[in-house]
Design an enzyme around this catalytic site. Structure first.
Site, PDB file in Angstrom:
ATOM      1  N   LYS A 188      24.246  18.968   8.113  1.00 46.44           N
ATOM      2  CA  LYS A 188      25.259  19.108   9.335  1.00 46.44           C
ATOM      3  C   LYS A 188      24.997  20.418   9.757  1.00 46.44           C
ATOM      4  O   LYS A 188      24.383  21.789   8.847  1.00 46.44           O
ATOM      5  CB  LYS A 188      26.565  19.732   8.523  1.00 46.44           C
ATOM      6  N   SER A 226      21.875   9.926  23.912  1.00 43.30           N
ATOM      7  CA  SER A 226      20.946  10.529  23.083  1.00 43.30           C
ATOM      8  C   SER A 226      22.485  11.670  22.874  1.00 43.30           C
ATOM      9  O   SER A 226      23.172  11.983  23.180  1.00 43.30           O
ATOM     10  CB  SER A 226      19.941  10.822  23.149  1.00 43.30           C
ATOM     11  N   TYR A 277      21.695   9.014  18.683  1.00 48.17           N
ATOM     12  CA  TYR A 277      20.348   9.397  18.068  1.00 48.17           C
ATOM     13  C   TYR A 277      20.022  10.615  18.912  1.00 48.17           C
ATOM     14  O   TYR A 277      20.019  10.778  19.366  1.00 48.17           O
ATOM     15  CB  TYR A 277      19.704   8.547  18.181  1.00 48.17           C
TER      16      TYR A 277
END
Length: 116
Positions: free
Chosen positions: A9, A25, A58
């Site tokens: 994270k 993205s 992504y």
């Protein structure tokens, strides 16, 4: 059985750019990616603290040391420059593996620089 758990994270980074006319993205400073154990093309979840939006996309590497956090493509509609986001990656593992798994947590400063 396999379960999905948090792998890493990046907590509370500031969005520096939002580029609508780009193939989707999120661009992340390579220093931050490395610290968070996130690799290019890895799937991540983005949580926007300012408006509650949640999305998946992504990762593409951004210039090392730049502090860049840029949402690209359709995701750019869910953020404003200056918004605070949390970026989370997940891994699939057995419940036994998950019990001993320690996620990587990264807490950049207000300018998206790593605190060392």
């Amino acid at each position: 059985m396999m379960i999905e758990v948090m792998k890493s994270k990046i907590h509370r980074v500031r969005v520096t750019q939002a580029e609508l006319n780009y193939v989707g993205s999120i661009t992340i400073d390579e220093d931050i990616m490395e610290a968070a154990n996130i690799i290019a093309n890895e799937k991540v979840q983005i949580v926007n603290n300012n408006n509650g939006a949640r999305l998946e996309t992504y990762v593409i590497p951004g210039e090392r040391g730049s502090g860049i956090i840029c949402l690209n493509g359709a995701a750019a509609r869910l953020v404003q420059v200056g918004d605070i986001v949390i970026i989370i990656s997940y891994a699939t593992m057995t419940p036994e593996e998950a019990k001993s798994h320690q996620p990587t947590l990264v807490f950049p400063d207000d300018n998206n620089k790593l605190i060392r």
